[in-house]
Design an enzyme around this catalytic site. Sequence first.
Site, mmCIF file in Angstrom:
data_model
loop_
_atom_site.group_PDB
_atom_site.id
_atom_site.type_symbol
_atom_site.label_atom_id
_atom_site.label_comp_id
_atom_site.label_asym_id
_atom_site.label_seq_id
_atom_site.Cartn_x
_atom_site.Cartn_y
_atom_site.Cartn_z
ATOM 1 N N HIS A 1 -13.311 23.220 31.531
ATOM 2 C CA HIS A 1 -12.643 22.887 30.209
ATOM 3 C C HIS A 1 -13.546 22.304 29.315
ATOM 4 O O HIS A 1 -12.994 21.922 28.160
ATOM 5 C CB HIS A 1 -11.253 22.146 30.413
ATOM 6 C CG HIS A 1 -10.112 22.815 31.181
ATOM 7 N ND1 HIS A 1 -9.328 22.042 31.937
ATOM 8 C CD2 HIS A 1 -10.052 24.307 31.987
ATOM 9 C CE1 HIS A 1 -8.423 23.102 32.463
ATOM 10 N NE2 HIS A 1 -8.984 24.235 32.506
ATOM 11 N N ALA B 1 -7.671 15.129 35.881
ATOM 12 C CA ALA B 1 -7.325 13.938 35.020
ATOM 13 C C ALA B 1 -7.311 12.718 36.120
ATOM 14 O O ALA B 1 -7.584 11.533 35.724
ATOM 15 C CB ALA B 1 -6.282 13.918 34.040
HETATM 16 N N1 APR Z 1 -5.204 8.892 42.433
HETATM 17 C C1 APR Z 1 -4.639 9.934 42.833
HETATM 18 N N2 APR Z 1 -3.821 10.823 41.996
HETATM 19 C C2 APR Z 1 -3.627 10.302 40.688
HETATM 20 C C3 APR Z 1 -4.344 9.231 40.198
HETATM 21 C C4 APR Z 1 -5.039 8.475 40.985
HETATM 22 N N3 APR Z 1 -5.491 6.986 40.807
HETATM 23 N N4 APR Z 1 -3.907 9.035 38.762
HETATM 24 C C5 APR Z 1 -3.414 10.189 38.458
HETATM 25 N N5 APR Z 1 -3.064 10.985 39.589
HETATM 26 C C6 APR Z 1 -2.628 12.414 39.788
HETATM 27 C C7 APR Z 1 -1.229 12.320 38.867
HETATM 28 O O1 APR Z 1 -0.143 11.946 39.812
HETATM 29 C C8 APR Z 1 -1.090 13.794 38.667
HETATM 30 O O2 APR Z 1 -0.314 14.568 39.170
HETATM 31 O O3 APR Z 1 -3.361 13.062 39.166
HETATM 32 C C9 APR Z 1 -2.683 14.370 38.518
HETATM 33 C C10 APR Z 1 -3.260 14.710 37.216
HETATM 34 O O4 APR Z 1 -2.648 15.919 36.586
HETATM 35 P P1 APR Z 1 -2.518 16.250 35.246
HETATM 36 O O5 APR Z 1 -2.228 15.161 34.191
HETATM 37 O O6 APR Z 1 -1.575 17.419 34.931
HETATM 38 O O7 APR Z 1 -3.992 16.323 34.825
HETATM 39 P P2 APR Z 1 -4.730 17.763 35.221
HETATM 40 O O8 APR Z 1 -4.329 18.479 36.541
HETATM 41 O O9 APR Z 1 -6.078 17.449 35.343
HETATM 42 O O10 APR Z 1 -4.438 18.699 34.113
HETATM 43 C C11 APR Z 1 -5.099 20.088 34.100
HETATM 44 O O11 APR Z 1 -4.435 20.326 31.860
HETATM 45 O O12 APR Z 1 -3.962 19.791 29.875
HETATM 46 C C12 APR Z 1 -4.636 20.480 30.484
HETATM 47 O O13 APR Z 1 -6.928 20.828 29.978
HETATM 48 C C13 APR Z 1 -6.098 19.708 30.422
HETATM 49 O O14 APR Z 1 -7.526 19.612 32.118
HETATM 50 C C14 APR Z 1 -6.268 19.429 32.119
HETATM 51 C C15 APR Z 1 -5.307 20.293 32.632
#
Ligand code: APR
Length: 237
Positions: free
Chosen positions: A114, A18
């Site tokens: 997903h 994300a």
């Molecule tokens: N640049 C670098 N890192 C970033 C940025 C950015 N612009 N914006 C956010 N982040 C980092 C945050 O610090 C965070 O650790 O991206 C990470 C996103 O982590 P999550 O919010 O946990 O998302 P994700 O890892 O994709 O979640 C996995 O969880 O809820 C489920 O299905 C959903 O696919 C999702 C899965």
Amino acid sequence: MIAELLRNSNYTVVFTGAGMSTESGLPDFRSKNTGLWENVDPTLIASVDSMNRDVERFFQFYRERVLGVKDCLPHKGHELLVEWEKAGLVDSIITQNVDGFHYRAGSKNVMELHGTLQTVHCQQCGLEFSSEKYETNHFYCTCGGKLRPSVVLFGEGLPEEPFMKAIEESEKADLFIVLGSSLTVTPANQFPLLAKDHGAKLVIVNLEPTEFDSYADLVINDRKIGDLLIEINEKLM
Ligand code: APR
């Protein structure tokens, strides 16, 4: 450094979370204060149980996400991944994201682990529709079943085709780059390890530390993905 790695790699797989889409205006899930799951237990809203038990809340939550994705666009970072795919620098993208931005930007070889918010399907008969149904509050199929988003809900298995392909791709990679994931959700978070175990160099780009940083050959957490990919692209010119 990453430009060098990209140039010298025979097979590069990019793995996005994300954090890849926050610069498009979409919130991620676990960033402090802004993450979607900051104030809500995801299993109480993004699950089949909540779709059956808390119908109104479930559909409003996903209607907001469908409309949110429609209002946002892929950013320069998504576009650079398309250019690098065309230039043979990126071979495939494994994504946890359901926003469809990699496809929308023009990437071809994408595995949506997903699922996607671009379509909804009937929980009863399986019929598939565009998620535009949600714009007009259409949450039920003609058969009477619920029209749920075609995303993996908590407690559900991952779609087999992208999952099996992601295993193949991770095993083939000699460079595996994680962009914007906390790497907290299994089984998606196993792909960086699988790649590493098969000899790939592992790069993790994430604003917050992850529990897999110690396995990485390179960790970058002091720059946003968009800025970093632009910087790398300048070095690739
Ligand atoms: N640049 C670098 N890192 C970033 C940025 C950015 N612009 N914006 C956010 N982040 C980092 C945050 O610090 C965070 O650790 O991206 C990470 C996103 O982590 P999550 O919010 O946990 O998302 P994700 O890892 O994709 O979640 C996995 O969880 O809820 C489920 O299905 C959903 O696919 C999702 C899965």
